[in-house]
Design an enzyme around this catalytic site. Sequence first.
Site, PDB file in Angstrom:
ATOM      1  N   LYS A 100       0.633  -1.184   0.020  1.00 24.79           N
ATOM      2  CA  LYS A 100      -0.012  -0.037   0.053  1.00 24.79           C
ATOM      3  C   LYS A 100       0.797   1.222   0.160  1.00 24.79           C
ATOM      4  O   LYS A 100       1.737   1.378   0.777  1.00 24.79           O
ATOM      5  CB  LYS A 100      -1.038   0.004   1.136  1.00 24.79           C
ATOM      6  CG  LYS A 100      -2.085  -1.002   1.051  1.00 24.79           C
ATOM      7  CD  LYS A 100      -3.124  -0.709   1.880  1.00 24.79           C
ATOM      8  CE  LYS A 100      -3.201  -1.315   3.339  1.00 24.79           C
ATOM      9  NZ  LYS A 100      -3.847  -0.646   4.460  1.00 24.79           N
ATOM     10  N   GLY A 123       8.186  -6.475   7.726  1.00 25.15           N
ATOM     11  CA  GLY A 123       8.261  -8.027   7.976  1.00 25.15           C
ATOM     12  C   GLY A 123       8.234  -8.880   6.774  1.00 25.15           C
ATOM     13  O   GLY A 123       9.031 -10.129   6.851  1.00 25.15           O
TER      14      GLY A 123
HETATM   15  P1  ADP Z   1       6.437  -5.122   4.590  1.00 26.75           P
HETATM   16  O1  ADP Z   1       5.944  -6.179   5.552  1.00 26.75           O
HETATM   17  O2  ADP Z   1       7.782  -5.544   4.080  1.00 26.75           O
HETATM   18  O3  ADP Z   1       6.432  -3.606   5.084  1.00 26.75           O
HETATM   19  P2  ADP Z   1       4.109  -4.727   2.938  1.00 26.75           P
HETATM   20  O4  ADP Z   1       3.514  -5.477   3.998  1.00 26.75           O
HETATM   21  O5  ADP Z   1       3.871  -3.298   2.581  1.00 26.75           O
HETATM   22  O6  ADP Z   1       5.690  -4.960   2.944  1.00 26.75           O
HETATM   23  O7  ADP Z   1       3.788  -5.555   1.470  1.00 26.75           O
HETATM   24  C1  ADP Z   1       3.904  -6.989   1.222  1.00 26.75           C
HETATM   25  C2  ADP Z   1       2.747  -7.586   0.447  1.00 26.75           C
HETATM   26  O8  ADP Z   1       2.647  -6.957  -0.900  1.00 26.75           O
HETATM   27  C3  ADP Z   1       3.040  -8.813   0.066  1.00 26.75           C
HETATM   28  O9  ADP Z   1       2.212  -9.578   0.642  1.00 26.75           O
HETATM   29  C4  ADP Z   1       2.898  -8.847  -1.285  1.00 26.75           C
HETATM   30  O10 ADP Z   1       2.315 -10.152  -1.922  1.00 26.75           O
HETATM   31  C5  ADP Z   1       2.316  -7.496  -1.773  1.00 26.75           C
HETATM   32  N1  ADP Z   1       2.489  -7.205  -3.276  1.00 26.75           N
HETATM   33  C6  ADP Z   1       3.693  -6.894  -3.654  1.00 26.75           C
HETATM   34  N2  ADP Z   1       3.487  -6.495  -4.856  1.00 26.75           N
HETATM   35  C7  ADP Z   1       2.489  -6.666  -5.202  1.00 26.75           C
HETATM   36  C8  ADP Z   1       1.546  -6.397  -6.413  1.00 26.75           C
HETATM   37  N3  ADP Z   1       2.073  -6.106  -7.779  1.00 26.75           N
HETATM   38  N4  ADP Z   1       0.330  -6.641  -6.329  1.00 26.75           N
HETATM   39  C9  ADP Z   1      -0.531  -6.964  -5.133  1.00 26.75           C
HETATM   40  N5  ADP Z   1       0.124  -7.341  -4.043  1.00 26.75           N
HETATM   41  C10 ADP Z   1       1.704  -6.890  -4.140  1.00 26.75           C
HETATM   42 MG    MG Z   2       3.866  -6.632   5.631  1.00 21.85          MG
END
Ligand code: ADP
Ligand code: MG
Length: 395
Positions: A198, A351
């Site tokens: 997001k 995470g």
């Molecule tokens: P972090 O935990 O490292 O901060 P986020 O929670 O913001 O990362 O994002 C991770 C999620 O984003 C994962 O579940 C991944 O599947 C999703 N994601 C990444 N690229 C896409 C995409 N193009 N479309 C939909 N979901 C995505």
């Molecule tokens: Mg996450």
Amino acid sequence: MNKVCIDELELNNRRVLIRVDFNVPLEEGRVSDDTRIHEVLPTIRYARDQKAKVILCSHLGRPKGKLSPALSLRPVAEHLSTLLEGPVAMAGDCVGEGVQAAVARVRPGEVLLLENLRFHPGEEQNAEAFAQALAGLCDVYVNDAFGAAHRAHASTAGITRFVPVAASGFLLKMEIDHLGKLLAAPEHPFVAILGGAKVSDKIGVVKNLIGRVESFLLGGAMAYTFLRAAGYSMGKSLVEEDKLEVARETMKAARKAKVAFLLPPDHVVADRIEPNVPIRVVEGPEIPEGWMALDIGPQTREAFAVVIRGARTIFWNGPMGVFETPPLHEGTWAIAAAVAASGGTSIIGGGDTAAAVVQAGLADKMSHISTGGGASLEFLEGRELPGVAALSDRR
Ligand code: ADP
Ligand code: MG
């Protein structure tokens, strides 16, 4: 960091209450991933070796202020005792007479784990009486729960008003030292790689890093909100319609600050998210009708890798694609490989990003993998973390 650290204090024979982050996943009453426990072992071992009476406290899950047997920390006590190769006593609660009696029985060098702090509503409310009751259990308070440092709760913030001294543990100190350097004195070029689900989660970080970094590399779902904001159609890709305006403003601010703001030139698309789903590579900027962009394409991987290769400092938060679902992990793994191969300082936050780096087998190639997703983001947004601000200043 200008806060007192545990190794600056006399701990011998003192009751030392350490707030840790034991918010670990449980499966069938057992700890299924003990990474978070491992991270605080140096602090626990240090206190034990200094012959402190070690009292540990943590939250686990979201019991919402009520006793919930499924969220007892008892399995953690058992697991911790294996890791420490010594007994870890478990208290039936975290405040009250029974707990006071249990604390009084702890001898120097012994360890007692208190029950889940969030069984009491006072914890998340940062209630004074609850904070005072916790403070009454100790002579020295230590916070080593970096993952909870962005929350002003009784055990992270309120308690510090009622204890003689509030110090950081080794993990919290290391986190602040690494993340602090990104804001205070990064080596340049400094590159921020941002992705994940997001825009709303990461936009504050993007804003705060404009003017500090030379380049932004954007991937993951958030890239499609930016491409949509630039006027392109995105098919079925995840786009946050209510973030288009802020995305436009951000791109404008980056242009004005002469910061490179790279969006993916090509994409891996599919019509659904499913393991081994048929994929196609499309050259951007548009995504065809009926398709979802789910990973960065090969040209993007190469273009991003070139920028990463030239970086002296890298901050990466957010996977480049749906890395949990092969073959949509490939873009994320390619970026992980590029970051691992770069000679610069590499700081990983989030995470899911940390999990992706571990899956790619590259965790030990990174300078630092932050243990606090939310806390690291808030820190890099330039906000003060209540759990850190509340610690005693070094004189
Ligand atoms: P972090 O935990 O490292 O901060 P986020 O929670 O913001 O990362 O994002 C991770 C999620 O984003 C994962 O579940 C991944 O599947 C999703 N994601 C990444 N690229 C896409 C995409 N193009 N479309 C939909 N979901 C995505
Ligand atoms: Mg996450």
